[in-house]
Write an enzyme that holds these catalytic residues in place. Structure first.
Site, PDB file in Angstrom:
ATOM      1  N   CYS A   1       0.837  -1.201   0.000  1.00  0.00           N
ATOM      2  CA  CYS A   1       0.000   0.000   0.000  1.00  0.00           C
ATOM      3  C   CYS A   1       0.874   1.254   0.000  1.00  0.00           C
ATOM      4  O   CYS A   1       1.431   1.624   1.032  1.00  0.00           O
ATOM      5  CB  CYS A   1      -0.915  -0.012   1.227  1.00  0.00           C
TER       6      CYS A   1
ATOM      7  N   CYS B   1      -0.469   4.126   2.214  1.00  0.00           N
ATOM      8  CA  CYS B   1      -0.252   3.922   3.658  1.00  0.00           C
ATOM      9  C   CYS B   1       1.212   4.134   4.040  1.00  0.00           C
ATOM     10  O   CYS B   1       1.510   4.715   5.075  1.00  0.00           O
ATOM     11  CB  CYS B   1      -0.629   2.500   4.087  1.00  0.00           C
ATOM     12  N   ASP B   2       2.138   3.623   3.214  1.00  0.00           N
ATOM     13  CA  ASP B   2       3.540   3.542   3.641  1.00  0.00           C
ATOM     14  C   ASP B   2       4.510   4.423   2.859  1.00  0.00           C
ATOM     15  O   ASP B   2       5.675   4.548   3.246  1.00  0.00           O
ATOM     16  CB  ASP B   2       4.028   2.080   3.531  1.00  0.00           C
TER      17      ASP B   2
END
Ligand code: NAP
Length: 322
Positions: free
Chosen positions: A136, A139-140
């Site tokens: 992701c 997200c990261d």
């Protein structure tokens, strides 16, 4: 069982398909509950930007999924935050069991459980998940500011996420096992013109390597020559497709070799009243708009089924003098 646990429709999964089904079911005055074990929104909530949902030239995935959720809740949709552990078909009612211990029953069940990222299944992938390996970018990606990352895959997801990461990272390598991307032409053109992205054609990642501070390299192999080499990187983002989450599909329901469920044009399986929609259903295009359309189809078909089971629509008693 209390009447409170008996519904017209139970929807399992709160992505675009499930939430669209909820909107149509609520508007058809069906007693509906939607069960979702995580935050409503599905995979799209993890996308950076969505540019192909009609009506929105550009919208973030999280904003679009929030709009879906708010729209469904505007009709007073009941939402349960729980994990469904089993869906058991029945003649009068189907049964849905929840991890929290509740047992729900309904005339129709709409399964909208989507899927999860496919894994490379190479050494280091599981071991360094969260220490440089990610599925992701939204997200990261933040953790890789001015760093080097390798994105694996050649489809729309890999292309979109490589473009997203190119806004954050110093260098993005896109490792693809063939000599042509599967991604849409518009994404291919953007990849070509983004100078921070270098495509590694005919290349597979065979191992993810790390030291005590996390991922520091990948082992690569050229699929044409067999040559191998190590490439220094701080992170690896894997986008090589999708595995349908079909664990809750009752036994005996037809699915194809890849695990996608086969339905009729109403999104209904061979078991009357069990519908499958969205990315779990066998279909040509896996797009947000198609999942939403599936939700509409299944909810309208479920409304018809419920009406038939209950003996037709309510009729008003006419006064005797008419
Ligand atoms: P995908 O279209 O199935 O592409 C997967 C890619 O990973 C392919 O390029 C494939 O290579 C490669 N691959 C598969 N297994 C591999 C392995 N073991 N090792 C190395 N490479 C591997 O998956 P996706 O990109 O996740 O997209 C899934 C669906 O969602 C698609 O229908 C896509 O169109 C849709 N989607 C749409 C959008 C959008 O419209 N904005 C965004 C994201 C996703 P080959 O090409 O050689 O098979």
């Amino acid at each position: 069982m209390s009447d409170n646990n008996i519904y017209d429709v139970i929807i399992v999964g709160g992505g675009p398909g499930g939430l669209s089904a909820a909107i149509y079911a609520m508007r058809a005055a069906l007693k509906t509950v939607l069960v979702e074990m995580a935050v409503p929104g599905g995979q799209v909530a993890l996308s950076d930007e969505v540019e192909n949902y009609p009506g929105f030239e550009k919208i973030t995935g999280s904003e679009l999924s929030m709009k879906f959720s708010q729209h469904a809740q505007a009709y007073g949709l009941e939402m349960l935050s729980d994990e469904v552990t089993a869906v058991e078909p029945g003649l009068e009612y189907h049964t849905v069991r929840l991890a929290g211990g509740s047992i729900l029953k309904s005339h129709a069940v709409i399964l909208a459980t989507g899927g999860s990222p496919r894994k490379l299944k190479i050494p280091g992938e599981d071991k360094y998940y969260g220490k440089g390996v990610s599925y992701c970018a939204v997200c990261d990606g933040f953790f890789f500011r001015n760093k080097t990352v390798v994105v694996v895959g050649g489809g729309d997801s890999a292309a979109e996420e490589a473009l997203y990461l190119s806004k954050i990272a110093k260098q993005v390598y896109l490792a693809h096992r063939r000599d042509a991307l599967r991604a849409s032409m518009i994404l291919q053109q953007r990849i070509k013109s983004e100078c921070k992205i270098e495509v590694l054609w005919n290349t597979i990642v065979t191992e993810i390597k790390a030291d005590e501070s996390g991922v520091n390299a990948v082992a690569l192999q050229d699929t044409q020559t067999g040559d191998t080499r190590d490439l220094a990187t701080d992170g690896v983002f894997v986008f090589i497709g999708f595995v349908p989450s079909n664990q809750l599909v009752p036994a005996g329901i037809k699915h194809n070799a890849d695990g996608y469920v086969v339905t009729d044009d109403k999104c209904e399986t061979q078991i009357p009243g069990i519908f499958v929609i969205g990315d779990l259903r066998e279909k040509y295009a896996r797009q947000i708009v198609v999942s939403a359309a599936d939700g509409c189809t299944a909810a309208l078909a479920a409304a018809h089924l419920v009406e038939t089971k209950k003996g037709g629509p309510d009729t008003c008693e006419l006064p005797e003098d008419l």
